[in-house]
Write an enzyme that holds these catalytic residues in place. Structure first.
Site, PDB file in Angstrom:
ATOM      1  N   ARG A  71      -9.396  39.097  33.198  1.00 27.72           N
ATOM      2  CA  ARG A  71      -9.992  39.080  31.861  1.00 27.72           C
ATOM      3  C   ARG A  71     -11.135  40.086  31.826  1.00 27.72           C
ATOM      4  O   ARG A  71     -11.795  40.329  32.823  1.00 27.72           O
ATOM      5  CB  ARG A  71     -10.535  37.692  31.530  1.00 27.72           C
ATOM      6  CG  ARG A  71      -9.464  36.659  31.255  1.00 27.72           C
ATOM      7  CD  ARG A  71     -10.057  35.366  30.731  1.00 27.72           C
ATOM      8  NE  ARG A  71     -10.802  34.659  31.744  1.00 27.72           N
ATOM      9  CZ  ARG A  71     -12.117  34.630  31.849  1.00 27.72           C
ATOM     10  NH1 ARG A  71     -12.876  35.261  30.969  1.00 27.72           N
ATOM     11  NH2 ARG A  71     -12.698  33.956  32.811  1.00 27.72           N
ATOM     12  N   TYR A 199      -2.478  41.913  31.061  1.00 23.71           N
ATOM     13  CA  TYR A 199      -2.859  40.822  31.961  1.00 23.71           C
ATOM     14  C   TYR A 199      -2.944  39.501  31.187  1.00 23.71           C
ATOM     15  O   TYR A 199      -3.572  39.435  30.122  1.00 23.71           O
ATOM     16  CB  TYR A 199      -4.204  41.129  32.660  1.00 23.71           C
ATOM     17  CG  TYR A 199      -4.739  39.893  33.334  1.00 23.71           C
ATOM     18  CD1 TYR A 199      -4.147  39.434  34.505  1.00 23.71           C
ATOM     19  CD2 TYR A 199      -5.726  39.118  32.747  1.00 23.71           C
ATOM     20  CE1 TYR A 199      -4.559  38.251  35.091  1.00 23.71           C
ATOM     21  CE2 TYR A 199      -6.151  37.935  33.318  1.00 23.71           C
ATOM     22  CZ  TYR A 199      -5.568  37.505  34.492  1.00 23.71           C
ATOM     23  OH  TYR A 199      -5.959  36.322  35.059  1.00 23.71           O
ATOM     24  N   LYS A 208      -6.981  31.431  26.184  1.00 21.52           N
ATOM     25  CA  LYS A 208      -8.438  31.537  26.000  1.00 21.52           C
ATOM     26  C   LYS A 208      -8.789  31.966  24.565  1.00 21.52           C
ATOM     27  O   LYS A 208      -9.754  31.482  23.987  1.00 21.52           O
ATOM     28  CB  LYS A 208      -9.017  32.543  26.997  1.00 21.52           C
ATOM     29  CG  LYS A 208      -8.702  32.244  28.446  1.00 21.52           C
ATOM     30  CD  LYS A 208      -9.294  30.937  28.889  1.00 21.52           C
ATOM     31  CE  LYS A 208      -9.141  30.757  30.389  1.00 21.52           C
ATOM     32  NZ  LYS A 208      -9.632  29.452  30.827  1.00 21.52           N
ATOM     33  N   HIS A 228     -13.345  23.821  27.770  1.00 15.54           N
ATOM     34  CA  HIS A 228     -12.754  24.401  28.985  1.00 15.54           C
ATOM     35  C   HIS A 228     -12.729  23.305  30.052  1.00 15.54           C
ATOM     36  O   HIS A 228     -13.483  23.333  31.019  1.00 15.54           O
ATOM     37  CB  HIS A 228     -13.644  25.582  29.408  1.00 15.54           C
ATOM     38  CG  HIS A 228     -13.050  26.455  30.461  1.00 15.54           C
ATOM     39  ND1 HIS A 228     -13.808  27.306  31.223  1.00 15.54           N
ATOM     40  CD2 HIS A 228     -11.778  26.629  30.888  1.00 15.54           C
ATOM     41  CE1 HIS A 228     -13.035  27.967  32.066  1.00 15.54           C
ATOM     42  NE2 HIS A 228     -11.803  27.570  31.890  1.00 15.54           N
ATOM     43  N   SER A 250     -15.343  29.031  36.914  1.00 13.91           N
ATOM     44  CA  SER A 250     -14.232  29.428  37.777  1.00 13.91           C
ATOM     45  C   SER A 250     -14.643  29.334  39.252  1.00 13.91           C
ATOM     46  O   SER A 250     -15.829  29.352  39.578  1.00 13.91           O
ATOM     47  CB  SER A 250     -13.773  30.836  37.433  1.00 13.91           C
ATOM     48  OG  SER A 250     -14.839  31.717  37.607  1.00 13.91           O
ATOM     49  N   CYS A 252     -14.332  26.750  41.234  1.00 14.63           N
ATOM     50  CA  CYS A 252     -14.893  25.455  41.635  1.00 14.63           C
ATOM     51  C   CYS A 252     -13.792  24.410  41.855  1.00 14.63           C
ATOM     52  O   CYS A 252     -14.062  23.223  41.956  1.00 14.63           O
ATOM     53  CB  CYS A 252     -15.875  24.953  40.599  1.00 14.63           C
ATOM     54  SG  CYS A 252     -17.429  25.872  40.575  1.00 14.63           S
ATOM     55  N   GLY A 253     -12.534  24.841  41.889  1.00 14.71           N
ATOM     56  CA  GLY A 253     -11.447  23.932  42.241  1.00 14.71           C
ATOM     57  C   GLY A 253     -10.964  23.046  41.097  1.00 14.71           C
ATOM     58  O   GLY A 253     -10.575  21.903  41.307  1.00 14.71           O
ATOM     59  N   ASP A 279      -6.911  23.087  32.398  1.00 15.04           N
ATOM     60  CA  ASP A 279      -7.812  24.154  31.945  1.00 15.04           C
ATOM     61  C   ASP A 279      -8.487  23.888  30.590  1.00 15.04           C
ATOM     62  O   ASP A 279      -9.634  24.248  30.415  1.00 15.04           O
ATOM     63  CB  ASP A 279      -7.023  25.471  31.871  1.00 15.04           C
ATOM     64  CG  ASP A 279      -7.918  26.697  31.814  1.00 15.04           C
ATOM     65  OD1 ASP A 279      -8.967  26.693  32.478  1.00 15.04           O
ATOM     66  OD2 ASP A 279      -7.585  27.653  31.099  1.00 15.04           O
ATOM     67  N   ARG A 372      -1.570  35.372  40.046  1.00 19.90           N
ATOM     68  CA  ARG A 372      -1.346  34.125  39.294  1.00 19.90           C
ATOM     69  C   ARG A 372       0.077  33.616  39.388  1.00 19.90           C
ATOM     70  O   ARG A 372       1.008  34.376  39.638  1.00 19.90           O
ATOM     71  CB  ARG A 372      -1.642  34.382  37.808  1.00 19.90           C
ATOM     72  CG  ARG A 372      -3.061  34.814  37.508  1.00 19.90           C
ATOM     73  CD  ARG A 372      -3.971  33.629  37.431  1.00 19.90           C
ATOM     74  NE  ARG A 372      -5.366  33.978  37.262  1.00 19.90           N
ATOM     75  CZ  ARG A 372      -6.256  33.179  36.653  1.00 19.90           C
ATOM     76  NH1 ARG A 372      -5.898  32.021  36.170  1.00 19.90           N
ATOM     77  NH2 ARG A 372      -7.518  33.546  36.565  1.00 19.90           N
TER      78      ARG A 372
END
Ligand code: OXD
Ligand code: MN
Length: 588
Positions: A71, A199, A208, A228, A250, A252-253, A279, A372
């Site tokens: 992004r 992308y 998003k 989010h 992002s 942080c699992g 997400d 991804r």
């Protein structure tokens, strides 16, 4: 042939056709027959590579351009009528200027190409949560990803009927020119333009762009929330399921937590975890006055590196069929995929993500760090039975989290809703060695929405506060977690992964008034004895250490919060100023 008679849809498409001048127009009807033909076409041009049908049935491989792998926040704009409406945390462009610039870039860019018209729904079609969109794209890759990530097809147009209430999205690959790459949102016009990228995060416009940036704006106007957040359900041995929504920046699992596997001891007792989303959460006040959440997506667009049978077996299993892999390494011996952290056996005969022959012994990476998988949610072994529910799931707890080596305890509970909004507003994560730039720098990322809030963040916080006032005593309880406390050598202290359920269990017990807590300057912290460590080799004294609130560290935090808050001027809600004052006086 057009699949609708909706005048607003047809006239908008006519306008865009005149602008971009495609050779032909194809409406995506959602049929398997049409999708199979598109897959075959993409394979014939090299846009996709079909992977080993026996090992990875229905899976495909794609590479983006090397300059187009993530992004682009610096080139993402909120084109609200005034700069003030977009606020200090968003890039802003005047809508008229933005349209002119984008139209100039898009003009004639579909010549020699096909325009695909994708009717899609965010949320189950026909549900009170559902919002519809049409994305025009010149990329088959985008079509096939949208088909996984959203609900696509004729039935969306049927549900839309003659309504003008839908989100317009124009994607033009153009030349993938970084200098002319723009992701622009026009909240007042329900419109998104994305040019010069291929992308996913920039071009799968349902994600998003729509489900967070545009939807957060719609949610404020219409009295709901677009966040989010992952959504998970914890089933207790008596079959009762309680739901949690959780926001993390992002790295942080988040996907791991959303698909958590309970530790053996909990499994033995009958605990189960169900994934509703990894997400995004759309949340509305239900008829019963509680907050109900739905995952508007239909798939997972997950980061591949680090996903393995230990870190997240459910995610890995989700990728074993009907999945599109982007920018991972390709094993040429058996035509499968590989990424760093998948296992300890990098393929010997392989291509790296850019397409060159790859020798793993030379220290280069096979997969791009942001490579991804796009996998259907239905593949997930722990997908919730409520995944398609039209009412969503009732949320008991909202959890915020970040990566903090010292300051934040393993878990704490806010005193009330407004204090919880304060906790979310000061969310922060320390940068890791995995990202460029200095390590350990604190980045504020309120509610993990910094790059995704479609309007002024001060107004966004005011909306949170207003939602709390409407929810009253039915509001979910708000917590903060930090799985990342480190010891003096920099090692993580808490085991994380499945053992995070032990913390979620305390959170849910608190929601039901079943667990005790100690009041500290920052909120309620558990008694170490109330986090069940059975079956885990973890010392209670160590647990006490990571539950500790160090007032001196928090005092040092205050100036960072004040500096951050200063950006929002008089849009900073008085309620948050009051919470900050309370924190200061609690710290003495
Ligand atoms: C994502 C992100 O891809 O948050 O989900 O960047
Ligand atoms: Mn995300």
């Amino acid at each position: 042939m057009a699949l609708t008679t909706n005048k607003s849809v047809l006239s908008w498409i006519d306008e865009k056709v005149a602008l971009v001048k495609p050779d032909q127009i194809v409406w995506i009807d959602g049929s398997e027959e049409q999708l199979e033909a598109l897959r075959a076409e993409a394979c014939s041009t090299g846009e996709l590579i079909k992977l080993n049908e026996e090992k990875l049935p229905g899976c495909y491989y794609h590479r983006t351009a090397v300059n187009d792998v993530a992004r682009v926040e610096g080139r993402t704009f909120i084109c609200a009528t005034t700069k003030e409406e977009a606020g200090p945390t968003n890039n802003w462009m005047d809508p008229a200027e933005a349209y002119k610039m984008l139209d100039d870039i898009a003009r004639g860019s579909y010549q020699g190409r096909t325009m695909y018209v994708i009717p899609y729904s965010m949320g189950p079609v026909g549900s009170p949560f559902a919002k519809y969109g049409i994305e025009l794209t010149d990329s088959i890759y985008v079509v096939l990803n949208m088909v996984i990530m959203t609900r696509v097809g004729k039935n969306v147009l049927e549900a839309l009927g003659d309504s003008e209430d839908w989100i317009r999205g124009l994607h033009c690959k153009c030349d993938i020119d970084e200098e002319k790459r723009y992701i622009c949102h026009f909240p007042q016009d329900n419109t998104i333009y994305s040019v010069n990228s291929g992308y996913g995060g920039n071009v799968l416009l349902g994600k998003k762009c729509f489900a967070l940036r545009i939807a957060s704006y719609l949610g404020r106007n219409e009295g709901w929330m677009a966040e989010h957040m992952l959504i998970l359900g914890v089933e207790s041995p008596d079959g009762d399921i309680k739901y949690i929504a959780a926001a993390f920046p992002s790295a942080c699992g988040k996907t791991n937590l959303a698909m958590l596997i309970p530790p053996e001891y909990y499994k033995g007792k009958g605990y189960k975890v169900w994934c509703v989303g990894d997400d995004i959460a759309w949340m509305r006040i239900g008829e019963d006055g509680r907050l109900w959440a739905c995952n508007p997506e239909n798939g997972f667009f997950g980061v591949a590196p680090g996903t393995n049978m230990k870190s997240n077996p459910n995610a890995l299993i989700s990728t074993q069929k009907g999945t599109i892999f982007t920018n991972v390494a390709r094993n040429l011996d058996d035509n499968t995929v590989w990424w760093e952290g998948l296992d300890k056996n990098p393929p010997k005969n392989a291509e790296e993500w850019k397409g060159s022959k790859w020798d793993y012994t030379d220290g280069t990476k096979g997969a791009h760090p942001n490579s991804r998988f796009t996998a259907p949610a239905k593949n997930c072994p722990c997908v919730s039975s409520e995944f398609d529910s039209h009412t969503g799931v009732p949320i008991s707890a909202i959890v915020f989290g970040g990566r903090r080596a010292k300051t934040a305890p393993l878990v704490y509970q806010s005193r009330d809703w407004n204090h919880g909004v304060f906790v979310g507003s000061i969310m922060a994560s320390e940068t890791t060695a995995a990202a460029t730039g200095a390590v350990g720098v604190v980045r504020r990322d309120p509610m993990a929405m910094l790059p995704f809030c479609g309007y002024h963040m001060g107004d966004y916080w005011a909306h949170w506060i207003a939602m709390g006032a409407k929810l009253g005593d039915k509001a979910p309880k708000i917590f903060n977690v930090n799985w990342f406390r480190t010891d003096d050598e920099g090692h993580f202290i808490w085991p994380g992964f499945g053992d995070n359920l032990r913390v979620l269990k305390w959170i849910l017990d608190r929601c039901e008034g079943k667990a005790e807590a100690i009041e500290t300057a920052i909120g309620y912290v558990p008694n170490a004895e109330d986090i069940d460590l059975t079956g885990l080799d973890f010392d209670i004294e160590t647990l006490k250490g990571i539950l500790e609130v160090d007032n001196d560290l928090w005092k040092a935090e205050i100036s960072g919060i004040e500096e951050f808050y200063a950006k929002f001027g008089d849009k900073l809600p008085a309620e948050l100023v009051k919470e900050l004052d309370t924190l200061k006086s609690n710290l003495g």
